[in-house]
Design a protein around this motif. Structure first.
Motif, PDB file in Angstrom:
ATOM      1  N   LEU A   1       0.903  -1.071   0.187  1.00 39.13           N
ATOM      2  CA  LEU A   1       0.089   0.075   0.036  1.00 39.13           C
ATOM      3  C   LEU A   1       0.861   1.285  -0.054  1.00 39.13           C
ATOM      4  O   LEU A   1       0.764   2.348  -0.634  1.00 39.13           O
ATOM      5  CB  LEU A   1      -0.976  -0.056   1.048  1.00 39.13           C
ATOM      6  CG  LEU A   1      -1.980  -0.992   1.175  1.00 39.13           C
ATOM      7  CD1 LEU A   1      -2.999  -0.748   2.465  1.00 39.13           C
ATOM      8  CD2 LEU A   1      -2.667  -1.341   0.020  1.00 39.13           C
ATOM      9  N   ALA A   2       2.120   1.185   0.791  1.00 38.77           N
ATOM     10  CA  ALA A   2       2.864   2.427   0.749  1.00 38.77           C
ATOM     11  C   ALA A   2       3.501   2.563  -0.578  1.00 38.77           C
ATOM     12  O   ALA A   2       3.732   3.602  -0.974  1.00 38.77           O
ATOM     13  CB  ALA A   2       3.968   2.184   2.077  1.00 38.77           C
ATOM     14  N   LEU A   3       3.996   1.391  -1.246  1.00 39.32           N
ATOM     15  CA  LEU A   3       4.558   1.554  -2.529  1.00 39.32           C
ATOM     16  C   LEU A   3       3.573   2.058  -3.582  1.00 39.32           C
ATOM     17  O   LEU A   3       3.797   3.021  -4.330  1.00 39.32           O
ATOM     18  CB  LEU A   3       4.881   0.211  -3.059  1.00 39.32           C
ATOM     19  CG  LEU A   3       6.124  -0.187  -2.504  1.00 39.32           C
ATOM     20  CD1 LEU A   3       6.547  -1.710  -2.728  1.00 39.32           C
ATOM     21  CD2 LEU A   3       7.587   0.452  -2.896  1.00 39.32           C
ATOM     22  N   ILE A   4       2.142   1.677  -3.494  1.00 30.78           N
ATOM     23  CA  ILE A   4       1.414   2.182  -4.349  1.00 30.78           C
ATOM     24  C   ILE A   4       1.198   3.710  -4.043  1.00 30.78           C
ATOM     25  O   ILE A   4       1.106   4.315  -5.255  1.00 30.78           O
ATOM     26  CB  ILE A   4      -0.252   1.474  -4.109  1.00 30.78           C
ATOM     27  CG1 ILE A   4      -0.152  -0.001  -4.573  1.00 30.78           C
ATOM     28  CG2 ILE A   4      -1.384   2.389  -4.833  1.00 30.78           C
ATOM     29  CD1 ILE A   4      -1.410  -0.910  -4.126  1.00 30.78           C
ATOM     30  N   LEU A   5       1.021   4.166  -3.083  1.00 29.95           N
ATOM     31  CA  LEU A   5       0.796   5.656  -2.676  1.00 29.95           C
ATOM     32  C   LEU A   5       1.905   6.458  -3.070  1.00 29.95           C
ATOM     33  O   LEU A   5       1.922   7.744  -3.734  1.00 29.95           O
ATOM     34  CB  LEU A   5       0.475   5.799  -1.198  1.00 29.95           C
ATOM     35  CG  LEU A   5      -0.858   5.806  -0.867  1.00 29.95           C
ATOM     36  CD1 LEU A   5      -1.168   5.773   0.641  1.00 29.95           C
ATOM     37  CD2 LEU A   5      -1.892   6.496  -1.490  1.00 29.95           C
ATOM     38  N   PHE A   6       3.231   5.797  -2.797  1.00 28.95           N
ATOM     39  CA  PHE A   6       4.573   6.565  -3.406  1.00 28.95           C
ATOM     40  C   PHE A   6       4.310   6.669  -4.753  1.00 28.95           C
ATOM     41  O   PHE A   6       4.762   7.823  -5.311  1.00 28.95           O
ATOM     42  CB  PHE A   6       5.708   5.643  -2.702  1.00 28.95           C
ATOM     43  CG  PHE A   6       6.883   6.436  -3.572  1.00 28.95           C
ATOM     44  CD1 PHE A   6       7.413   7.457  -2.874  1.00 28.95           C
ATOM     45  CD2 PHE A   6       7.752   5.673  -4.348  1.00 28.95           C
ATOM     46  CE1 PHE A   6       8.688   8.085  -3.368  1.00 28.95           C
ATOM     47  CE2 PHE A   6       8.974   6.263  -4.913  1.00 28.95           C
ATOM     48  CZ  PHE A   6       9.389   7.579  -4.192  1.00 28.95           C
ATOM     49  N   ILE A   7       4.267   5.640  -5.495  1.00 23.85           N
ATOM     50  CA  ILE A   7       4.235   5.745  -7.009  1.00 23.85           C
ATOM     51  C   ILE A   7       3.074   6.468  -7.497  1.00 23.85           C
ATOM     52  O   ILE A   7       3.307   7.396  -8.476  1.00 23.85           O
ATOM     53  CB  ILE A   7       4.372   4.427  -7.470  1.00 23.85           C
ATOM     54  CG1 ILE A   7       5.314   3.744  -7.217  1.00 23.85           C
ATOM     55  CG2 ILE A   7       4.115   4.315  -8.997  1.00 23.85           C
ATOM     56  CD1 ILE A   7       5.488   1.905  -7.528  1.00 23.85           C
ATOM     57  N   TRP A   8       1.998   6.298  -6.794  1.00 20.77           N
ATOM     58  CA  TRP A   8       0.796   7.069  -7.530  1.00 20.77           C
ATOM     59  C   TRP A   8       0.974   8.609  -7.504  1.00 20.77           C
ATOM     60  O   TRP A   8       0.517   9.475  -8.348  1.00 20.77           O
ATOM     61  CB  TRP A   8      -0.566   6.689  -6.706  1.00 20.77           C
ATOM     62  CG  TRP A   8      -1.496   7.736  -6.704  1.00 20.77           C
ATOM     63  CD1 TRP A   8      -2.584   7.583  -7.763  1.00 20.77           C
ATOM     64  CD2 TRP A   8      -1.906   8.880  -5.883  1.00 20.77           C
ATOM     65  NE1 TRP A   8      -3.447   8.852  -7.545  1.00 20.77           N
ATOM     66  CE2 TRP A   8      -3.289   9.565  -6.390  1.00 20.77           C
ATOM     67  CE3 TRP A   8      -1.385   9.380  -4.746  1.00 20.77           C
ATOM     68  CZ2 TRP A   8      -3.564  10.468  -5.703  1.00 20.77           C
ATOM     69  CZ3 TRP A   8      -2.172  10.403  -4.062  1.00 20.77           C
ATOM     70  CH2 TRP A   8      -3.172  11.197  -4.789  1.00 20.77           C
ATOM     71  N   GLN A   9       1.541   9.175  -6.302  1.00 17.93           N
ATOM     72  CA  GLN A   9       1.780  10.378  -6.220  1.00 17.93           C
ATOM     73  C   GLN A   9       2.488  11.216  -6.996  1.00 17.93           C
ATOM     74  O   GLN A   9       2.334  12.258  -7.571  1.00 17.93           O
ATOM     75  CB  GLN A   9       2.368  10.700  -4.700  1.00 17.93           C
ATOM     76  CG  GLN A   9       1.489  10.623  -3.522  1.00 17.93           C
ATOM     77  CD  GLN A   9       2.096  11.018  -2.125  1.00 17.93           C
ATOM     78  OE1 GLN A   9       2.117  11.897  -1.811  1.00 17.93           O
ATOM     79  NE2 GLN A   9       2.687   9.789  -1.839  1.00 17.93           N
ATOM     80  N   ILE A  10       3.290  10.678  -7.884  1.00 12.36           N
ATOM     81  CA  ILE A  10       4.550  11.046  -8.662  1.00 12.36           C
ATOM     82  C   ILE A  10       3.548  11.584 -10.180  1.00 12.36           C
ATOM     83  O   ILE A  10       3.706  12.591 -10.532  1.00 12.36           O
ATOM     84  CB  ILE A  10       5.537  10.251  -9.038  1.00 12.36           C
ATOM     85  CG1 ILE A  10       6.304  10.182  -7.770  1.00 12.36           C
ATOM     86  CG2 ILE A  10       6.422  10.932 -10.296  1.00 12.36           C
ATOM     87  CD1 ILE A  10       7.430   9.067  -7.836  1.00 12.36           C
ATOM     88  N   PRO A  11       2.963  10.653 -10.713  1.00 17.00           N
ATOM     89  CA  PRO A  11       2.080  11.137 -12.099  1.00 17.00           C
ATOM     90  C   PRO A  11       1.127  12.025 -11.491  1.00 17.00           C
ATOM     91  O   PRO A  11       0.672  12.773 -12.522  1.00 17.00           O
ATOM     92  CB  PRO A  11       1.859   9.814 -12.668  1.00 17.00           C
ATOM     93  CG  PRO A  11       1.741   8.678 -11.495  1.00 17.00           C
ATOM     94  CD  PRO A  11       2.938   9.268 -10.494  1.00 17.00           C
TER      95      PRO A  11
END
Length: 307
Positions: free
Chosen positions: A190-200
């Motif tokens: 979940l943390a990885l998803i949010l980290f990646i999601w925030q960039i685009p």
């Protein structure tokens, strides 16, 4: 009572209502209401999933849940207020932020600073009544956003987007760790998803407001490297989301399928950006898709766990 008196009372009442509305509006702007809500949702999701996977009772943990939600919300609100306090000079140069109370002066800067510090401290005190691990994650998020992002990198480096993404990524870890240690594949993913999601997601905002960021002297990626480079990088990060639902099979096949469809839809939108000439229209679509993406994805997790 005379008509004149009635009219005067009515005017005073209307004035008080307008003043109250203005204060509420200023506070919402000060804590960036939508941003705050979008960060509290993953905390709630982390709590829900931790209860689900540990078979913990909702009734027996209601006090921990309440302390976690209130404490984390206060910490985030404090960070956002400090961000507004520090960036008042930048906000004056940008149309989307020029009406913030720090810019208009409706809330004095000293008061904003005091509110930001006080709210942060109170939030951490409440979180300490949950678990130390949850408090540590909250501190990592706060420190990254306030010190590493706001005070240090935002005005200097295009990497500010990646640095700032760390702060949002810890939110599900806070919720999970309040129930049990977050050393588990689900909260980590979940943390990885949010980290990646925030960039685009942030890239889309930067493209939409490219001229404003340029005027304010903020080195966002489209300002420094151009929109085309930004769109290509956004596509790479969106593609990185594709395999992550496969690590969440414990939430059920239906969830994995729905999450994968969301990823494929976003990937298709990202690819379309490589061929469009209307960058603003594409950025708007990408922004709204990404916003709905995180709400739907984390909302589905709560639904699938029956929280």
């Amino acid at each position: 009572m005379s008509k004149t008196s009635t009219d005067m009372i009515g005017k005073v009442t209307d004035s008080n209502q307008q003043h109250t509305t203005s204060i509420i509006s200023d506070i919402k702007s000060l804590v960036k209401g939508i941003v705050l809500i979008s960060n509290v949702l993953p905390v709630l999701t982390g709590l829900a999933l931790a209860l689900y996977f540990t078979n913990a009772s909702l009734a027996e943990n209601w006090n921990v849940i309440l302390l976690t939600l209130i404490g984390s919300t206060l910490v985030m609100a404090g960070a956002l207020m400090l961000n507004n306090w520090y960036e008042v000079d930048l906000d004056k140069e940008m149309q989307r932020t020029e009406k913030r109370p720090t810019v208009t002066g409706s809330i004095p800067l000293k008061m904003v600073l005091t509110m930001g510090i006080s709210t942060t401290i109170l939030g951490f005190i409440l979180l300490l009544f949950t678990t130390f691990e949850a408090t540590v994650y909250a501190f990592i998020g706060w420190f990254t956003y306030v010190v590493l992002y706001t005070f240090w990198s935002k005005r200097k480096y295009t990497l500010n987007t990646i640095i700032g993404s760390v702060s949002g990524a810890v939110t599900p870890l806070i919720g999970w760790a309040a129930i049990e240690s977050a050393y588990h594949v689900v909260p980590i993913v979940l943390a990885l998803i949010l980290f990646i999601w925030q960039i685009p997601h942030t890239f889309a905002i930067a493209i939409r407001r490219c001229d404003e960021y340029k005027a304010a002297g903020v080195p966002m990626l489209p300002v420094v490297c151009g929109v085309e480079v930004t769109k290509r990088q956004a596509l790479i990060y969106i593609a990185c989301l594709l395999p992550l639902p496969l690590f969440l099979t414990s939430l059920g096949t239906a969830f994995v399928v729905l999450a994968s469809l969301l990823n494929v839809g976003w990937l298709a939108l990202g690819i379309s950006g490589l061929f469009t000439k209307d960058n603003l229209k594409w950025a708007n679509r990408n922004f709204f898709y990404s916003l709905n993406y995180v709400i739907i994805l984390f909302g589905m997790m709560i639904v699938f766990t029956g929280f």
